[in-house]
Design an enzyme around this catalytic site. Structure first.
Site, mmCIF file in Angstrom:
data_model
loop_
_atom_site.group_PDB
_atom_site.id
_atom_site.type_symbol
_atom_site.label_atom_id
_atom_site.label_comp_id
_atom_site.label_asym_id
_atom_site.label_seq_id
_atom_site.Cartn_x
_atom_site.Cartn_y
_atom_site.Cartn_z
ATOM 1 N N SER A 1 0.855 -1.195 0.000
ATOM 2 C CA SER A 1 0.000 0.000 0.000
ATOM 3 C C SER A 1 0.890 1.244 0.000
ATOM 4 O O SER A 1 1.834 1.324 0.785
ATOM 5 C CB SER A 1 -0.864 0.005 1.260
ATOM 6 O OG SER A 1 -1.671 1.154 1.293
ATOM 7 N N CYS B 1 -9.051 0.718 10.657
ATOM 8 C CA CYS B 1 -10.312 0.334 10.022
ATOM 9 C C CYS B 1 -11.328 -0.145 11.036
ATOM 10 O O CYS B 1 -12.511 -0.144 10.777
ATOM 11 C CB CYS B 1 -10.072 -0.790 9.022
ATOM 12 S SG CYS B 1 -8.701 -0.457 7.963
HETATM 13 C C1 LIG Z 1 -1.798 -5.219 7.052
HETATM 14 C C2 LIG Z 1 -2.711 -4.344 6.274
HETATM 15 N N1 LIG Z 1 -3.275 -4.823 5.164
HETATM 16 C C3 LIG Z 1 -4.093 -4.085 4.406
HETATM 17 C C4 LIG Z 1 -4.406 -2.792 4.759
HETATM 18 C C5 LIG Z 1 -5.336 -1.998 3.894
HETATM 19 O O1 LIG Z 1 -4.627 -1.010 3.203
HETATM 20 P P1 LIG Z 1 -5.369 0.071 2.304
HETATM 21 O O2 LIG Z 1 -5.737 1.173 3.230
HETATM 22 O O3 LIG Z 1 -4.364 0.504 1.272
HETATM 23 O O4 LIG Z 1 -6.548 -0.594 1.697
HETATM 24 C C6 LIG Z 1 -3.842 -2.242 5.923
HETATM 25 C C7 LIG Z 1 -4.194 -0.884 6.373
HETATM 26 O O5 LIG Z 1 -4.358 -0.619 7.550
HETATM 27 C C8 LIG Z 1 -2.965 -3.037 6.687
HETATM 28 O O6 LIG Z 1 -2.388 -2.566 7.798
#
Ligand SMILES: Cc1ncc(COP(=O)(O)O)c(C=O)c1O
Length: 397
Positions: free
Chosen positions: A212, A339
């Site tokens: 990301s 999230c």
């Molecule tokens: C381990 C992990 N995977 C996926 C994501 C999701 O990332 P994005 O915000 O780019 O969708 C996050 C974001 O907090 C994360 O920490």
């Protein structure tokens, strides 16, 4: 509204780097061509994407044709898992099952995707973790069955910083694949690891890897999925032929340029590992000594944890109350995953590690970054001590 005085939530997101923004700016304004157009500004946009792809390929140690730009890491995780399932379904005989193995502590982008697929009849195994947040390789091996098609395990956890033994898992899967009728594909979510650990896909022996941009000082809304050549992925978004026909839609040129530049800069951050580790160790030692009833959640040894994420529980105090009180002091920290921080359910990661509900509710995640200083850590500790004392007095505990 002013920025927080002290930002200690780099695992939620990172500030956009000034040089990254500079590289992006022309593509937001003058160089606005559609990369699919064959005239000059179109070609310029297309070349800019090629350059970013080349940076990503260098970082991952893969071919440029194996890099897919997406709209987020969540999308990359979805494409890796759903896209593989969709691709495999085309070649399966009727009645032949698909089996996925993942862990109980994945990010929701993986967990919810798997839960959704279960509703469609896909079998999913959620591996447990120890009290340190790490899976046991024997548990993984025991769960692999002839139908297993995909193992999806995060490189490093976003709430506790636990680093999984990815190389060992990659080796194990390779060994099992030698005697297996059909291949097991190995996906890792490397979103939190990318700043600190090698993401070379050959060393790690992975087939799919998620990144990301906004966790590495790039823009929000851009992700990468590495997909090894010949991995049978099907697109989730169809339309134009962009991204090797795996992700239709006119490319987010400025965002992709930002991702390329952010990836390029990760190298300079890697030299900071030792200094960030030192700050983290001071933070942990000070909190454990100076805040009564505090407990460190997650791995205890440096080898299997990220240098920048720590998670504590403070007996008898709600994590949300600490976050809100610290916010009043201009300090930004979090209770866990950004999230889920709106949700009142305790962290699934801490519960999987064996914490009780009250302990999980009393948790706080502090994540350091490129700009964190010793002064900030010292100030944070001073304010934290007062905050916990005050909140305990209010709640009478
Ligand atoms: C381990 C992990 N995977 C996926 C994501 C999701 O990332 P994005 O915000 O780019 O969708 C996050 C974001 O907090 C994360 O920490």
């Amino acid at each position: 509204m002013k920025n927080p005085k002290i930002y200690l939530d780099y695992a939620a997101t990172t500030p956009l780097d000034g040089d990254v923004l500079k590289k992006m700016m022309p593509y937001l304004k003058d160089k606005y061509g559609n990369p699919s157009s064959i005239y000059k500004i179109g070609r310029e946009a297309s070349e800019a994407i090629d350059n970013a792809r080349s940076e990503a390929a260098k970082f991952l140690g893969c071919k440029e044709t194996e890099v897919i730009f997406t709209g987020s890491a969540s999308e990359s995780d979805n494409l890796a898992i759903r896209g593989l399932v969709k691709g495999l379904q085309k070649t399966k005989r009727t009645g032949e099952k698909i089996h996925i193995i993942t862990t109980q502590i994945e990010h929701k982008a993986v967990l919810e995707t798997c839960k959704d697929l279960e509703k469609e009849g896909i079998k999913v195994t959620y591996l447990p973790v120890g009290s340190d947040g790490i899976i046991n390789l024997d548990d993984l091996e025991a769960e692999i069955i002839p139908e297993t098609d995909l193992v999806s395990i995060m490189y490093a956890n976003n709430e506790i910083g636990a680093v999984q033994p990815i190389k060992e898992i990659g080796k194990l899967i390779k060994k099992i694949n030698k005697n297996k009728e059909h291949q097991i594909y190995f996906h890792i979510d490397a979103v939190q690891a990318a700043n600190w650990l090698s993401c070379n896909v050959e060393e790690l022996e992975v087939d799919l890897l998620t990144l990301s941009a906004h966790k590495i000082y790039g823009p929000k809304g851009v992700g990468v999925l590495y997909a090894r050549e010949n991995t049978p992925l099907s697109p989730l978004i169809v339309g134009g032929d962009q991204e090797w026909k795996l992700r239709a839609g006119t490319e987010n040129v400025a965002g992709i340029v930002g991702m390329g530049e952010a990836i390029k800069q990760v190298k300079s951050q890697k030299s900071k590992v030792k200094s960030i580790e030192k700050l983290r160790d001071k933070l942990v030692a000070d909190v454990l000594i100076r805040v009564e009833g505090s407990k460190l959640n997650g791995p205890k040894d440096s080898e299997n944890k990220l240098p920048n994420i720590v998670n504590f529980s403070f007996k008898g105090v709600e994590g949300e109350a600490i976050v809100l009180s610290l916010d009043q002091e201009g300090i930004a920290v979090s209770t866990g995953s950004a999230c889920t921080s709106q949700a009142l359910t305790p962290s699934h990661v801490l519960i999987a590690m064996g914490l009780s509900d009250p302990e999980a509710h009393a948790s706080l995640r502090i994540s350091l970054g490129r700009h964190t200083t010793l002064q900030e850590i010292n100030y944070f500790i001073k304010i934290l001590i007062g905050t916990i004392e005050r909140l305990r007095k209010i709640s009478g505990r």
